[in-house]
Scaffold this motif. Structure first.
Motif, mmCIF file in Angstrom:
data_model
loop_
_atom_site.group_PDB
_atom_site.id
_atom_site.type_symbol
_atom_site.label_atom_id
_atom_site.label_comp_id
_atom_site.label_asym_id
_atom_site.label_seq_id
_atom_site.Cartn_x
_atom_site.Cartn_y
_atom_site.Cartn_z
ATOM 1 N N GLY A 83 -7.818 -1.808 2.155
ATOM 2 C CA GLY A 83 -6.870 -2.450 3.055
ATOM 3 C C GLY A 83 -5.683 -2.975 2.282
ATOM 4 N N SER A 88 -0.547 1.966 4.021
ATOM 5 C CA SER A 88 -1.880 2.456 4.366
ATOM 6 C C SER A 88 -2.643 2.843 3.110
ATOM 7 C CB SER A 88 -1.760 3.678 5.278
ATOM 8 O OG SER A 88 -1.178 4.762 4.565
ATOM 9 N N GLU A 111 -8.747 3.990 7.222
ATOM 10 C CA GLU A 111 -8.130 2.675 7.333
ATOM 11 C C GLU A 111 -9.174 1.695 7.859
ATOM 12 O OE1 GLU A 111 -5.087 2.337 6.151
ATOM 13 O OE2 GLU A 111 -4.975 4.504 5.834
ATOM 14 N N SER A 130 -14.093 -5.577 7.314
ATOM 15 C CA SER A 130 -14.009 -4.174 7.695
ATOM 16 C C SER A 130 -15.320 -3.700 8.322
ATOM 17 C CB SER A 130 -13.693 -3.325 6.462
ATOM 18 O OG SER A 130 -14.046 -1.979 6.668
ATOM 19 N N PRO A 165 -9.391 -6.764 6.702
ATOM 20 C CA PRO A 165 -8.419 -5.777 7.178
ATOM 21 C C PRO A 165 -7.029 -6.344 7.413
ATOM 22 C CG PRO A 165 -9.892 -6.419 8.949
ATOM 23 C CD PRO A 165 -10.411 -7.080 7.708
#
Length: 320
Positions: A83, A88, A111, A130, A165
């Motif tokens: 992240g 990205s 992602e 995440s 994230p």
């Protein structure tokens, strides 16, 4: 007693690096002791930035490639995720030379998307982490050895902050950054929640000085691995000859009961004192951990610009 495997390694040449990794993991039972056939295996490198591709700010793609091949040989299904603060995971990976290795292995790059997960610490009853990391069968943490202008050093524990994230990382800087010890505790609890099955430290060439991205490359010629991320971090703090009390994650791990004295760690290969770096450069001037609201907004706009404008334009120009 946790086991930390340390090895002198001098090259990112794929043949040499593969042999070094096999030797490094042998005392831990090899990759087959960690990855079972069919396991979905998250490879979590440090993909901090695509802005300084020659300055050793990220985990080297050669290391990720060799680890991914070892996972595949054990029957696992590796995928890569991080992240980044800006852009990205794929965009940062592309900027740092990952693309040929990703394509050769057909390695998915994902992602991160967040969800809330409970912790044992009432101070952080829930952390937004995440979903992809938490759902993986195996997490292999692949940090880079770097100095850090806010946290003194960034090693294995700090690398797992990448599993928070998107811009939630900036929110944590704003929410907990006024208290370095509280921020350190949050990082430790994040690492405990992710609970990596294996951490392999990229210390062949580190990044010293005003890191995590504003410093300079520094050859260390060290690889390290452990199934205990706290033990591995403690070993590298000793190798770099840094007082653990200067590092918020080390102070927090000690206060919470997760850290170790070196005498409590088994070193089946090299000992930390055999690999010590006497003149590792820490940041010349530390910066506050706290992000004020204006900085968070600026950071968010920068992330959106890189993610949705700069990266697509760069990818298009490379195809043209």
């Amino acid at each position: 007693m946790p086991r930390v495997s340390l090895l002198r390694a001098t090259s990112y040449d794929l043949d040499h690096l593969s042999a070094s990794l096999e030797e490094l993991l042998a005392p831990l039972g090899g990759m087959a002791a960690i990855v079972q056939p069919g396991d979905r295996v998250l490879l979590k490198p440090n993909l901090l930035t695509g802005a300084r591709p020659k300055q050793e700010c990220v985990t080297r793609p050669e290391l990720v490639y060799c680890v991914a091949k070892m996972v595949q040989a054990a029957g696992g299904r590796p995928f890569l995720g991080d992240g980044p603060a800006f852009g990205s995971a794929l965009g940062v990976a592309r900027s740092n030379g990952y693309l040929p290795y990703i394509q050769e292995l057909n390695l998915p790059v994902i992602e991160f998307h967040g969800d809330r997960y409970a912790t044992d610490n009432p101070e952080f009853a829930h952390l937004r982490l995440s979903k992809e990391a938490m759902a993986a069968d195996v997490v292999i943490n692949l940090p880079k050895v770097k100095s850090h202008v806010q946290l003194t050093l960034t090693l294995g524990v700090k690398n797992l902050f990448g599993c928070v994230p998107g811009k939630m990382k900036a929110w944590w800087h704003m929410e907990a950054g006024k208290d370095a010890d509280r921020f350190g505790r949050m990082l430790v609890e994040t690492a405990r929640a992710i609970a990596p099955d294996l951490t392999i430290m990229d210390g062949i060439i580190g990044h010293e000085g005003n890191g995590p991205s504003g410093g300079t490359p520094r050859p260390l010629h060290v690889l390290g691995a452990s199934r205990d991320v706290f033990a591995l971090d403690r070993a590298f703090v000793a190798i770099l000859n840094v007082d653990p009390e200067r590092i918020p994650t080390q102070r927090a791990a000690t206060a919470l009961g997760y850290n170790y004295e070196l005498s409590e760690i088994e070193f089946p290969l090299a000992q930390p004192h055999e690999l010590t770096i006497r003149d590792w450069q820490l940041p010349q001037q530390m910066m506050p951990i706290d992000f004020g609201a204006p900085r968070v907004l600026k950071s968010t706009f920068k992330h959106l610009y890189i993610r949705w404008i700069k990266e697509p334009l760069t990818a298009y120009s490379q195809k043209a």
